[in-house]
Write a protein that holds these residues in place. Sequence first.
Motif, PDB file in Angstrom:
ATOM      1  N   GLY A   8       0.816  -1.195   0.000  1.00  0.00           N
ATOM      2  CA  GLY A   8       0.000   0.000   0.000  1.00  0.00           C
ATOM      3  C   GLY A   8       0.853   1.249   0.000  1.00  0.00           C
ATOM      4  N   PRO A   9       0.204   2.386   0.089  1.00  0.00           N
ATOM      5  CA  PRO A   9       0.945   3.642   0.118  1.00  0.00           C
ATOM      6  C   PRO A   9       1.458   3.953   1.522  1.00  0.00           C
ATOM      7  N   PHE A  10       2.441   4.832   1.571  1.00  0.00           N
ATOM      8  CA  PHE A  10       2.856   5.366   2.863  1.00  0.00           C
ATOM      9  C   PHE A  10       3.293   6.812   2.689  1.00  0.00           C
ATOM     10  N   ASP A  11       3.111   7.571   3.747  1.00  0.00           N
ATOM     11  CA  ASP A  11       3.538   8.966   3.795  1.00  0.00           C
ATOM     12  C   ASP A  11       4.826   9.017   4.594  1.00  0.00           C
ATOM     13  N   VAL A  12       5.745   9.866   4.175  1.00  0.00           N
ATOM     14  CA  VAL A  12       7.008   9.988   4.893  1.00  0.00           C
ATOM     15  C   VAL A  12       7.393  11.456   5.009  1.00  0.00           C
ATOM     16  N   LYS A  13       7.882  11.802   6.180  1.00  0.00           N
ATOM     17  CA  LYS A  13       8.424  13.138   6.417  1.00  0.00           C
ATOM     18  C   LYS A  13       9.861  12.955   6.878  1.00  0.00           C
ATOM     19  N   LEU A  14      10.791  13.589   6.158  1.00  0.00           N
ATOM     20  CA  LEU A  14      12.206  13.569   6.513  1.00  0.00           C
ATOM     21  C   LEU A  14      12.573  14.942   7.058  1.00  0.00           C
ATOM     22  N   SER A  15      13.264  14.976   8.176  1.00  0.00           N
ATOM     23  CA  SER A  15      13.696  16.234   8.769  1.00  0.00           C
ATOM     24  C   SER A  15      15.194  16.191   9.006  1.00  0.00           C
ATOM     25  N   GLN A  16      15.867  17.228   8.530  1.00  0.00           N
ATOM     26  CA  GLN A  16      17.313  17.335   8.736  1.00  0.00           C
ATOM     27  C   GLN A  16      17.604  17.467  10.220  1.00  0.00           C
ATOM     28  N   GLU A  17      18.583  16.700  10.705  1.00  0.00           N
ATOM     29  CA  GLU A  17      19.015  16.750  12.109  1.00  0.00           C
ATOM     30  C   GLU A  17      20.486  17.144  12.136  1.00  0.00           C
ATOM     31  N   PRO A  18      20.940  17.752  13.234  1.00  0.00           N
ATOM     32  CA  PRO A  18      22.368  18.089  13.305  1.00  0.00           C
ATOM     33  C   PRO A  18      23.217  16.824  13.370  1.00  0.00           C
ATOM     34  N   PRO A  19      24.333  16.806  12.621  1.00  0.00           N
ATOM     35  CA  PRO A  19      25.192  15.618  12.647  1.00  0.00           C
ATOM     36  C   PRO A  19      26.036  15.579  13.918  1.00  0.00           C
ATOM     37  N   SER A  20      26.511  14.386  14.248  1.00  0.00           N
ATOM     38  CA  SER A  20      27.491  14.272  15.328  1.00  0.00           C
ATOM     39  C   SER A  20      28.773  14.945  14.867  1.00  0.00           C
ATOM     40  N   ALA A  21      29.679  15.208  15.780  1.00  0.00           N
ATOM     41  CA  ALA A  21      30.953  15.835  15.424  1.00  0.00           C
ATOM     42  C   ALA A  21      31.720  14.970  14.416  1.00  0.00           C
ATOM     43  N   ALA A  22      31.748  13.664  14.636  1.00  0.00           N
ATOM     44  CA  ALA A  22      32.455  12.754  13.723  1.00  0.00           C
ATOM     45  C   ALA A  22      31.800  12.752  12.346  1.00  0.00           C
ATOM     46  N   ALA A  23      30.466  12.719  12.302  1.00  0.00           N
ATOM     47  CA  ALA A  23      29.754  12.695  11.022  1.00  0.00           C
ATOM     48  C   ALA A  23      29.959  13.999  10.253  1.00  0.00           C
ATOM     49  N   GLU A  24      30.006  15.103  10.967  1.00  0.00           N
ATOM     50  CA  GLU A  24      30.201  16.393  10.311  1.00  0.00           C
ATOM     51  C   GLU A  24      31.555  16.432   9.602  1.00  0.00           C
ATOM     52  N   VAL A  25      32.602  15.959  10.264  1.00  0.00           N
ATOM     53  CA  VAL A  25      33.937  15.919   9.666  1.00  0.00           C
ATOM     54  C   VAL A  25      33.957  14.980   8.454  1.00  0.00           C
TER      55      VAL A  25
END
Length: 135
Positions: A8-25
Amino acid sequence: MNLEVASGPFDVKLSQEPPSAAAEVAGIGRMSLDKHFHGALDATSRGEMIAFRSTTPGSAGYVAMETVRGQLAGREGSFVLQHSATMTRGEPALSITVVPDSGTGALQGLTGHMTIEIAADGAHRYRFEYALPPR
């Protein structure tokens, strides 16, 4: 156990979250997921995704975990889906699997995997092949 199919169908909402320090680098982004599935899987889910987009057009990857709560074929409970996806120059490869032993309530013992389709207009659909132990 024989596999059943829910779709069936699904609705999705994606929201940007702040990255961890390691992920940001590392240049890795983080997003929260908020979904509502319709059909034989009547449920909501919340989760988190981390992703990387290459400088090569159409190449990227993501992993995600989401907890799904609601009803599947009239049985109520929750379970966790694990996503792993890559896009190689526009060619997708996606795996969405029920985490073993993550089912609760009437969904204990649930196994299965899901595929998703995204139409040109952005509409999302799921196909969930699953097995549940007898009641």
